[in-house]
Design a protein around this motif. Structure first.
Motif: not given
Length: 475
Positions: A175-178, A247-252, A261-264
Protein backbone atom coordinates in the motif's frame (compact mmCIF):
# COMPACT_ATOMS: atom_id res chain seq x y z
CA UNK A 1 1.53 -20.19 -13.59
CA UNK A 2 0.06 -20.61 -17.09
CA UNK A 3 -1.34 -24.04 -17.94
CA UNK A 4 -0.49 -25.52 -21.35
CA UNK A 5 -2.83 -25.25 -24.30
CA UNK A 6 -5.84 -27.49 -23.91
CA UNK A 7 -8.17 -28.75 -26.62
CA UNK A 8 -11.42 -30.47 -25.70
CA UNK A 9 -11.70 -34.14 -26.69
CA UNK A 10 -13.64 -35.10 -29.77
CA UNK A 11 -13.18 -31.89 -31.78
CA UNK A 12 -11.98 -31.95 -35.35
CA UNK A 13 -8.47 -30.46 -35.54
CA UNK A 14 -8.54 -26.72 -36.22
CA UNK A 15 -12.14 -26.54 -37.44
CA UNK A 16 -14.97 -25.63 -35.08
CA UNK A 17 -18.53 -24.43 -35.42
CA UNK A 18 -17.65 -21.29 -33.43
CA UNK A 19 -14.32 -19.63 -32.70
CA UNK A 20 -14.29 -17.00 -29.95
CA UNK A 21 -11.43 -14.50 -29.65
CA UNK A 22 -11.12 -13.56 -25.99
CA UNK A 23 -11.77 -15.87 -23.04
CA UNK A 24 -13.05 -13.38 -20.49
CA UNK A 25 -16.56 -13.77 -19.03
CA UNK A 26 -18.14 -12.57 -22.29
CA UNK A 27 -16.27 -15.02 -24.48
CA UNK A 28 -16.78 -17.85 -22.00
CA UNK A 29 -20.55 -17.31 -22.11
CA UNK A 30 -20.67 -17.10 -25.90
CA UNK A 31 -18.76 -20.38 -26.23
CA UNK A 32 -20.74 -22.06 -23.45
CA UNK A 33 -24.11 -21.17 -24.95
CA UNK A 34 -22.98 -22.34 -28.37
CA UNK A 35 -21.96 -25.66 -26.81
CA UNK A 36 -25.24 -25.93 -24.88
CA UNK A 37 -27.08 -25.59 -28.18
CA UNK A 38 -25.21 -28.44 -29.83
CA UNK A 39 -22.27 -26.69 -31.54
CA UNK A 40 -18.51 -27.06 -31.09
CA UNK A 41 -16.47 -24.08 -29.91
CA UNK A 42 -12.93 -22.88 -29.30
CA UNK A 43 -11.77 -20.07 -27.04
CA UNK A 44 -8.62 -18.19 -28.05
CA UNK A 45 -6.84 -16.38 -25.19
CA UNK A 46 -3.49 -14.62 -25.02
CA UNK A 47 -3.42 -14.10 -21.23
CA UNK A 48 -5.70 -15.73 -18.63
CA UNK A 49 -8.91 -17.65 -19.21
CA UNK A 50 -11.37 -15.67 -17.11
CA UNK A 51 -10.14 -12.37 -18.47
CA UNK A 52 -9.79 -8.88 -17.06
CA UNK A 53 -12.69 -9.10 -14.63
CA UNK A 54 -11.51 -12.25 -12.90
CA UNK A 55 -7.85 -11.34 -12.48
CA UNK A 56 -7.35 -7.56 -12.74
CA UNK A 57 -10.68 -5.72 -12.42
CA UNK A 58 -14.02 -6.57 -10.80
CA UNK A 59 -12.96 -9.39 -8.49
CA UNK A 60 -9.69 -8.00 -7.06
CA UNK A 61 -10.98 -4.42 -6.80
CA UNK A 62 -14.08 -5.47 -4.87
CA UNK A 63 -11.94 -7.67 -2.63
CA UNK A 64 -9.74 -4.67 -1.83
CA UNK A 65 -12.85 -2.61 -1.02
CA UNK A 66 -14.84 -5.13 0.99
CA UNK A 67 -12.88 -5.25 4.24
CA UNK A 68 -12.63 -1.47 4.52
CA UNK A 69 -16.37 -1.16 3.96
CA UNK A 70 -17.12 -3.81 6.56
CA UNK A 71 -14.93 -2.03 9.12
CA UNK A 72 -16.56 1.34 8.37
CA UNK A 73 -20.02 -0.22 8.68
CA UNK A 74 -19.15 -1.86 11.99
CA UNK A 75 -17.86 1.43 13.39
CA UNK A 76 -21.25 3.03 12.67
CA UNK A 77 -22.78 0.82 15.34
CA UNK A 78 -22.32 1.43 19.07
CA UNK A 79 -20.24 -0.99 21.10
CA UNK A 80 -18.20 -2.28 18.14
CA UNK A 81 -14.47 -2.02 17.66
CA UNK A 82 -13.07 -2.94 14.26
CA UNK A 83 -9.69 -2.64 12.56
CA UNK A 84 -8.21 -4.00 9.37
CA UNK A 85 -4.87 -5.54 8.50
CA UNK A 86 -3.79 -4.35 5.03
CA UNK A 87 -1.53 -7.38 4.54
CA UNK A 88 -4.47 -9.71 5.20
CA UNK A 89 -6.60 -7.79 2.69
CA UNK A 90 -3.91 -8.16 0.02
CA UNK A 91 -3.57 -11.86 0.83
CA UNK A 92 -7.33 -12.34 0.50
CA UNK A 93 -7.17 -10.55 -2.85
CA UNK A 94 -4.47 -13.00 -3.97
CA UNK A 95 -6.67 -15.94 -3.00
CA UNK A 96 -9.58 -14.61 -5.06
CA UNK A 97 -7.42 -14.24 -8.18
CA UNK A 98 -5.74 -17.62 -7.52
CA UNK A 99 -2.34 -15.91 -7.66
CA UNK A 100 -3.09 -15.25 -11.36
CA UNK A 101 -3.35 -18.97 -12.09
CA UNK A 102 -6.25 -19.77 -14.43
CA UNK A 103 -6.12 -23.56 -14.07
CA UNK A 104 -9.62 -23.77 -12.63
CA UNK A 105 -11.06 -21.73 -15.51
CA UNK A 106 -9.31 -23.94 -18.08
CA UNK A 107 -10.64 -27.02 -16.31
CA UNK A 108 -14.14 -25.54 -16.43
CA UNK A 109 -13.81 -24.99 -20.19
CA UNK A 110 -12.59 -28.54 -20.74
CA UNK A 111 -15.46 -29.89 -18.68
CA UNK A 112 -17.91 -27.88 -20.77
CA UNK A 113 -16.43 -29.28 -23.98
CA UNK A 114 -14.80 -26.01 -25.06
CA UNK A 115 -11.33 -26.06 -26.64
CA UNK A 116 -8.86 -23.52 -25.24
CA UNK A 117 -6.21 -22.26 -27.62
CA UNK A 118 -3.36 -20.17 -26.16
CA UNK A 119 -2.05 -17.20 -28.09
CA UNK A 120 -3.00 -13.90 -29.71
CA UNK A 121 -5.99 -14.41 -31.99
CA UNK A 122 -6.48 -12.22 -35.06
CA UNK A 123 -9.00 -12.42 -37.86
CA UNK A 124 -7.43 -13.78 -41.05
CA UNK A 125 -10.17 -13.38 -43.62
CA UNK A 126 -13.70 -14.74 -43.55
CA UNK A 127 -14.41 -17.30 -40.79
CA UNK A 128 -10.70 -17.67 -40.01
CA UNK A 129 -8.66 -16.82 -36.90
CA UNK A 130 -4.88 -16.95 -36.94
CA UNK A 131 -3.09 -17.87 -33.71
CA UNK A 132 0.63 -17.78 -34.45
CA UNK A 133 1.24 -20.30 -37.23
CA UNK A 134 -2.09 -21.97 -36.64
CA UNK A 135 -5.32 -21.01 -38.45
CA UNK A 136 -8.63 -21.92 -36.81
CA UNK A 137 -11.62 -22.10 -39.12
CA UNK A 138 -15.21 -21.53 -38.08
CA UNK A 139 -18.03 -23.36 -39.84
CA UNK A 140 -20.65 -20.91 -38.62
CA UNK A 141 -19.28 -17.93 -36.71
CA UNK A 142 -16.38 -16.04 -35.21
CA UNK A 143 -17.11 -14.06 -32.05
CA UNK A 144 -14.93 -11.11 -31.08
CA UNK A 145 -14.89 -10.67 -27.30
CA UNK A 146 -11.59 -8.84 -26.87
CA UNK A 147 -12.84 -6.33 -24.30
CA UNK A 148 -11.36 -2.89 -23.84
CA UNK A 149 -8.05 -1.22 -23.10
CA UNK A 150 -7.19 1.89 -21.02
CA UNK A 151 -7.19 5.37 -22.52
CA UNK A 152 -4.12 7.42 -21.65
CA UNK A 153 -4.71 11.18 -21.51
CA UNK A 154 -2.36 13.74 -23.14
CA UNK A 155 -0.85 15.09 -19.91
CA UNK A 156 2.58 16.69 -20.20
CA UNK A 157 5.28 14.49 -18.68
CA UNK A 158 3.04 11.47 -18.15
CA UNK A 159 5.37 9.24 -20.14
CA UNK A 160 8.35 10.36 -18.06
CA UNK A 161 7.10 8.82 -14.81
CA UNK A 162 5.97 5.43 -13.55
CA UNK A 163 2.17 5.20 -13.49
CA UNK A 164 -0.35 2.57 -12.51
CA UNK A 165 -3.30 1.46 -14.55
CA UNK A 166 -6.13 -0.44 -12.94
CA UNK A 167 -4.16 -3.70 -13.27
CA UNK A 168 -1.21 -2.40 -11.28
CA UNK A 169 -3.54 -0.96 -8.65
CA UNK A 170 -5.64 -4.08 -8.14
CA UNK A 171 -2.49 -6.21 -8.15
CA UNK A 172 -0.45 -3.98 -5.80
CA UNK A 173 1.97 -5.87 -3.57
CA UNK A 174 1.92 -3.13 -0.94
CA UNK A 175 0.00 0.00 0.00
CA UNK A 176 1.65 3.28 -1.06
CA UNK A 177 1.87 5.95 1.63
CA UNK A 178 0.79 8.65 -0.84
CA UNK A 179 -1.55 7.68 -3.65
CA UNK A 180 -2.59 9.89 -6.55
CA UNK A 181 -5.63 9.16 -8.71
CA UNK A 182 -6.33 10.82 -12.04
CA UNK A 183 -9.99 10.38 -12.96
CA UNK A 184 -13.26 10.42 -11.04
CA UNK A 185 -15.19 7.68 -12.80
CA UNK A 186 -15.98 4.28 -11.36
CA UNK A 187 -12.43 2.91 -11.32
CA UNK A 188 -10.86 6.09 -9.94
CA UNK A 189 -13.50 6.52 -7.24
CA UNK A 190 -13.49 2.91 -6.10
CA UNK A 191 -9.71 2.55 -5.94
CA UNK A 192 -9.23 5.94 -4.28
CA UNK A 193 -11.43 4.79 -1.44
CA UNK A 194 -9.97 1.30 -1.33
CA UNK A 195 -6.43 2.59 -0.86
CA UNK A 196 -7.53 5.31 1.54
CA UNK A 197 -9.02 2.67 3.82
CA UNK A 198 -5.93 0.51 3.44
CA UNK A 199 -3.84 3.40 4.77
CA UNK A 200 -2.82 5.62 1.84
CA UNK A 201 -3.08 9.38 1.88
CA UNK A 202 -5.07 9.90 -1.32
CA UNK A 203 -5.33 12.82 -3.71
CA UNK A 204 -7.95 12.43 -6.45
CA UNK A 205 -7.87 14.83 -9.40
CA UNK A 206 -10.87 15.04 -11.71
CA UNK A 207 -11.16 17.38 -14.67
CA UNK A 208 -14.97 17.46 -14.49
CA UNK A 209 -17.16 19.13 -11.87
CA UNK A 210 -18.37 15.90 -10.23
CA UNK A 211 -17.51 12.29 -9.60
CA UNK A 212 -19.35 9.52 -11.46
CA UNK A 213 -20.56 11.81 -14.26
CA UNK A 214 -22.78 9.20 -15.92
CA UNK A 215 -24.83 8.66 -12.74
CA UNK A 216 -27.54 10.84 -11.21
CA UNK A 217 -25.88 14.02 -9.84
CA UNK A 218 -26.78 13.13 -6.26
CA UNK A 219 -24.56 10.03 -6.53
CA UNK A 220 -21.37 11.93 -7.29
CA UNK A 221 -22.20 14.55 -4.70
CA UNK A 222 -22.71 12.05 -1.89
CA UNK A 223 -19.66 9.96 -2.80
CA UNK A 224 -17.42 13.05 -2.96
CA UNK A 225 -18.74 14.26 0.41
CA UNK A 226 -18.10 10.86 2.00
CA UNK A 227 -14.58 10.71 0.59
CA UNK A 228 -13.72 14.14 1.88
CA UNK A 229 -15.13 13.29 5.29
CA UNK A 230 -12.73 10.37 5.59
CA UNK A 231 -9.75 12.46 4.51
CA UNK A 232 -9.44 11.95 0.76
CA UNK A 233 -8.33 15.12 -1.01
CA UNK A 234 -10.92 15.33 -3.80
CA UNK A 235 -10.07 17.95 -6.44
CA UNK A 236 -13.03 18.54 -8.78
CA UNK A 237 -12.93 20.85 -11.80
CA UNK A 238 -9.18 20.49 -11.50
CA UNK A 239 -7.00 19.81 -14.51
CA UNK A 240 -3.68 18.03 -14.14
CA UNK A 241 -1.33 20.40 -15.94
CA UNK A 242 1.72 18.15 -15.94
CA UNK A 243 3.60 15.50 -14.02
CA UNK A 244 7.30 15.15 -13.37
CA UNK A 245 9.66 12.75 -11.60
CA UNK A 246 10.15 13.41 -7.90
CA UNK A 247 12.74 12.21 -5.39
CA UNK A 248 13.13 8.49 -4.69
CA UNK A 249 10.91 7.45 -7.59
CA UNK A 250 7.94 9.56 -6.56
CA UNK A 251 5.67 11.47 -8.95
CA UNK A 252 4.98 15.20 -8.72
CA UNK A 253 1.53 16.40 -9.79
CA UNK A 254 1.45 19.93 -11.17
CA UNK A 255 -1.89 21.46 -10.22
CA UNK A 256 -1.74 25.10 -11.23
CA UNK A 257 0.80 26.71 -8.92
CA UNK A 258 0.61 23.79 -6.47
CA UNK A 259 2.82 20.70 -6.43
CA UNK A 260 1.60 17.44 -4.87
CA UNK A 261 4.00 14.55 -4.44
CA UNK A 262 2.71 10.97 -4.54
CA UNK A 263 4.39 7.59 -4.43
CA UNK A 264 2.12 6.04 -7.07
CA UNK A 265 -0.21 7.61 -9.63
CA UNK A 266 -3.23 5.69 -10.91
CA UNK A 267 -4.38 6.83 -14.35
CA UNK A 268 -8.09 5.99 -14.54
CA UNK A 269 -9.38 8.10 -17.42
CA UNK A 270 -11.54 5.61 -19.25
CA UNK A 271 -11.26 2.69 -21.66
CA UNK A 272 -11.89 2.08 -25.36
CA UNK A 273 -12.87 -1.03 -27.35
CA UNK A 274 -9.90 -3.31 -28.06
CA UNK A 275 -10.07 -3.58 -31.86
CA UNK A 276 -6.81 -1.98 -33.04
CA UNK A 277 -4.90 -5.22 -33.64
CA UNK A 278 -7.42 -8.01 -34.15
CA UNK A 279 -7.26 -8.27 -37.95
CA UNK A 280 -10.33 -6.24 -38.87
CA UNK A 281 -8.48 -4.98 -41.95
CA UNK A 282 -8.45 -8.53 -43.37
CA UNK A 283 -12.23 -8.37 -43.78
CA UNK A 284 -12.52 -4.74 -44.84
CA UNK A 285 -13.35 -3.20 -41.45
CA UNK A 286 -11.58 -0.29 -39.75
CA UNK A 287 -9.15 -1.23 -36.97
CA UNK A 288 -9.57 0.69 -33.73
CA UNK A 289 -13.28 1.41 -34.03
CA UNK A 290 -15.96 -0.23 -31.87
CA UNK A 291 -17.60 -3.20 -33.53
CA UNK A 292 -21.14 -2.09 -34.23
CA UNK A 293 -23.61 -4.93 -33.75
CA UNK A 294 -27.32 -5.53 -34.01
CA UNK A 295 -29.20 -6.81 -30.99
CA UNK A 296 -28.31 -10.43 -31.82
CA UNK A 297 -24.62 -9.48 -31.76
CA UNK A 298 -24.10 -9.75 -35.52
CA UNK A 299 -21.37 -7.35 -36.66
CA UNK A 300 -20.47 -8.22 -40.27
CA UNK A 301 -21.79 -10.48 -42.97
CA UNK A 302 -23.61 -13.51 -41.65
CA UNK A 303 -20.70 -14.88 -39.61
CA UNK A 304 -18.88 -12.22 -37.53
CA UNK A 305 -20.31 -11.48 -34.11
CA UNK A 306 -19.10 -9.34 -31.23
CA UNK A 307 -20.09 -9.02 -27.59
CA UNK A 308 -19.07 -7.10 -24.49
CA UNK A 309 -16.87 -4.03 -24.15
CA UNK A 310 -15.55 -4.38 -27.70
CA UNK A 311 -18.94 -3.21 -29.02
CA UNK A 312 -19.04 -0.07 -26.83
CA UNK A 313 -22.68 -0.78 -25.93
CA UNK A 314 -22.75 -1.53 -22.21
CA UNK A 315 -19.19 -1.96 -20.91
CA UNK A 316 -19.89 -3.95 -17.76
CA UNK A 317 -19.01 -7.56 -17.03
CA UNK A 318 -22.56 -8.70 -16.39
CA UNK A 319 -23.78 -7.02 -19.57
CA UNK A 320 -20.99 -8.69 -21.53
CA UNK A 321 -22.04 -12.06 -20.13
CA UNK A 322 -25.64 -11.27 -21.09
CA UNK A 323 -24.55 -10.38 -24.63
CA UNK A 324 -22.45 -13.55 -24.79
CA UNK A 325 -25.48 -15.67 -23.92
CA UNK A 326 -27.55 -13.91 -26.59
CA UNK A 327 -24.81 -14.36 -29.21
CA UNK A 328 -24.22 -18.03 -28.46
CA UNK A 329 -27.92 -18.80 -28.72
CA UNK A 330 -28.34 -16.69 -31.89
CA UNK A 331 -25.45 -18.43 -33.66
CA UNK A 332 -26.90 -21.83 -32.80
CA UNK A 333 -30.36 -20.83 -34.03
CA UNK A 334 -28.99 -19.56 -37.35
CA UNK A 335 -26.86 -22.69 -37.72
CA UNK A 336 -29.96 -24.85 -37.26
CA UNK A 337 -32.01 -22.74 -39.66
CA UNK A 338 -34.36 -21.75 -36.86
CA UNK A 339 -36.04 -18.32 -37.08
CA UNK A 340 -34.56 -15.87 -34.59
CA UNK A 341 -36.62 -14.10 -31.96
CA UNK A 342 -35.09 -10.62 -32.29
CA UNK A 343 -38.04 -8.46 -31.27
CA UNK A 344 -37.80 -6.39 -28.08
CA UNK A 345 -37.02 -8.70 -25.16
CA UNK A 346 -36.77 -11.65 -27.53
CA UNK A 347 -34.62 -14.72 -26.88
CA UNK A 348 -32.00 -13.50 -29.37
CA UNK A 349 -32.12 -9.77 -28.66
CA UNK A 350 -29.94 -7.87 -26.18
CA UNK A 351 -32.71 -5.37 -25.51
CA UNK A 352 -31.52 -4.57 -22.01
CA UNK A 353 -28.47 -2.82 -23.48
CA UNK A 354 -30.65 0.12 -24.46
CA UNK A 355 -32.67 0.98 -21.38
CA UNK A 356 -32.17 -1.49 -18.53
CA UNK A 357 -28.45 -1.67 -17.71
CA UNK A 358 -27.88 -2.28 -13.99
CA UNK A 359 -24.69 -1.11 -12.31
CA UNK A 360 -23.23 -0.94 -8.83
CA UNK A 361 -20.39 1.41 -7.93
CA UNK A 362 -18.81 -0.18 -4.86
CA UNK A 363 -17.82 2.99 -3.09
CA UNK A 364 -19.12 3.79 0.39
CA UNK A 365 -21.85 4.96 -0.03
CA UNK A 366 -22.65 2.45 -2.74
CA UNK A 367 -24.36 3.62 -5.90
CA UNK A 368 -26.82 1.09 -7.35
CA UNK A 369 -28.70 2.05 -10.49
CA UNK A 370 -30.58 0.71 -13.47
CA UNK A 371 -32.11 2.22 -16.56
CA UNK A 372 -32.13 5.84 -17.65
CA UNK A 373 -31.00 8.75 -15.54
CA UNK A 374 -33.20 11.82 -15.42
CA UNK A 375 -30.85 13.59 -17.84
CA UNK A 376 -30.81 10.71 -20.33
CA UNK A 377 -34.60 10.34 -20.22
CA UNK A 378 -35.16 14.02 -20.87
CA UNK A 379 -32.59 14.07 -23.66
CA UNK A 380 -34.54 11.21 -25.25
CA UNK A 381 -37.63 13.40 -25.23
CA UNK A 382 -39.58 11.20 -22.86
CA UNK A 383 -42.33 12.57 -20.59
CA UNK A 384 -40.56 12.41 -17.26
CA UNK A 385 -41.18 13.04 -13.60
CA UNK A 386 -38.32 12.58 -11.15
CA UNK A 387 -38.80 11.68 -7.50
CA UNK A 388 -35.75 12.06 -5.26
CA UNK A 389 -35.94 11.43 -1.52
CA UNK A 390 -33.61 10.65 1.35
CA UNK A 391 -33.35 7.06 2.46
CA UNK A 392 -34.77 7.50 5.94
CA UNK A 393 -36.78 4.46 6.99
CA UNK A 394 -36.70 2.10 9.95
CA UNK A 395 -34.47 -0.32 8.09
CA UNK A 396 -31.82 2.27 7.31
CA UNK A 397 -31.74 3.61 10.86
CA UNK A 398 -31.20 0.06 12.11
CA UNK A 399 -28.48 -0.55 9.52
CA UNK A 400 -26.25 2.23 10.82
CA UNK A 401 -26.39 5.12 13.25
CA UNK A 402 -26.59 8.34 11.28
CA UNK A 403 -27.44 6.51 8.06
CA UNK A 404 -27.60 8.84 5.06
CA UNK A 405 -28.61 8.01 1.53
CA UNK A 406 -30.92 8.87 -1.32
CA UNK A 407 -33.33 7.18 -3.70
CA UNK A 408 -34.27 8.50 -7.11
CA UNK A 409 -36.83 7.17 -9.55
CA UNK A 410 -37.47 8.39 -13.07
CA UNK A 411 -41.06 7.84 -14.21
CA UNK A 412 -42.58 7.87 -17.69
CA UNK A 413 -45.71 9.88 -16.86
CA UNK A 414 -47.65 8.75 -19.93
CA UNK A 415 -47.24 5.00 -19.35
CA UNK A 416 -46.77 5.28 -15.55
CA UNK A 417 -43.77 2.94 -15.56
CA UNK A 418 -40.24 3.28 -14.28
CA UNK A 419 -37.50 4.35 -16.68
CA UNK A 420 -34.71 4.36 -14.11
CA UNK A 421 -33.90 4.00 -10.42
CA UNK A 422 -30.82 5.01 -8.42
CA UNK A 423 -30.03 4.22 -4.79
CA UNK A 424 -27.11 5.82 -2.94
CA UNK A 425 -26.20 4.60 0.52
CA UNK A 426 -24.58 1.94 2.63
CA UNK A 427 -25.59 -1.60 1.62
CA UNK A 428 -27.90 -0.66 -1.28
CA UNK A 429 -26.21 -2.89 -3.89
CA UNK A 430 -28.54 -5.82 -3.30
CA UNK A 431 -31.58 -3.57 -3.88
CA UNK A 432 -30.83 -2.99 -7.55
CA UNK A 433 -32.20 -6.26 -8.88
CA UNK A 434 -35.73 -5.47 -7.71
CA UNK A 435 -35.45 -2.18 -9.57
CA UNK A 436 -34.11 -4.00 -12.64
CA UNK A 437 -37.11 -6.31 -12.67
CA UNK A 438 -39.46 -3.33 -12.40
CA UNK A 439 -37.76 -1.56 -15.32
CA UNK A 440 -37.41 -4.63 -17.57
CA UNK A 441 -40.94 -5.79 -16.78
CA UNK A 442 -42.35 -2.28 -17.25
CA UNK A 443 -44.37 -2.87 -14.12
CA UNK A 444 -47.12 -0.24 -13.86
CA UNK A 445 -46.81 1.91 -10.76
CA UNK A 446 -50.36 0.95 -9.81
CA UNK A 447 -49.23 -2.69 -9.64
CA UNK A 448 -45.91 -1.83 -8.00
CA UNK A 449 -47.96 -0.28 -5.20
CA UNK A 450 -48.95 -3.84 -4.25
CA UNK A 451 -45.34 -5.03 -3.98
CA UNK A 452 -45.20 -4.62 -0.21
CA UNK A 453 -41.65 -4.11 1.17
CA UNK A 454 -40.77 -6.18 4.22
CA UNK A 455 -40.39 -4.30 7.50
CA UNK A 456 -37.91 -3.24 8.76
CA UNK A 457 -35.68 -3.21 5.67
CA UNK A 458 -34.12 -0.46 3.60
CA UNK A 459 -36.43 -1.60 0.79
CA UNK A 460 -39.23 0.28 2.54
CA UNK A 461 -37.89 3.29 0.64
CA UNK A 462 -39.88 1.91 -2.34
CA UNK A 463 -43.07 2.72 -0.47
CA UNK A 464 -41.84 6.23 0.29
CA UNK A 465 -40.94 6.80 -3.39
CA UNK A 466 -44.41 5.72 -4.54
CA UNK A 467 -46.13 7.77 -1.84
CA UNK A 468 -44.16 10.85 -2.88
CA UNK A 469 -45.01 10.29 -6.54
CA UNK A 470 -48.72 9.90 -5.73
CA UNK A 471 -48.66 12.98 -3.52
CA UNK A 472 -47.00 15.07 -6.24
CA UNK A 473 -49.48 13.77 -8.84
CA UNK A 474 -52.47 14.71 -6.69
CA UNK A 475 -51.40 18.34 -6.47
Amino acid sequence: MTPPETDADGLDGDEFDVVVIGAGPTGENAADYAIRNGLTAALVESERVGGECSFWACIPSKTLLRTGHAVAAARRLPGVRAELDPAAVLARRDSFVHDLDDTSQVEWAAGAGIAVVRGVGRLDGERAVRVGDRVLRARHAVVVATGSVPVRPPVEGLDSVRTWGSREATGAASVPARFGVLGGGVVGSELAQAFSRLGSRVTLVNHGPRLLPSAEPVAGQRVAAAMREEGIDVRLDQGLDAVSPGPDGSVVLHLGDERVEVDELLVATGRRPNTADIGLDTIGLEPGAPLTVDDSGLAHGNWLYAAGDVTGRAPLTHMGKYAGRIVGAAIAARAAGTPLDTGPWGEHSATADHAAVPQVVFTDPEVASVGLTSVAAREAGLPVRVVEIDIAVAGSSLQADGYTGSATMVVDTEREVLLGVTFVGQDVAEMVHAATIAVVGEVPLARLWHAVPAFPTISEVWLRLLETYRSDTAR
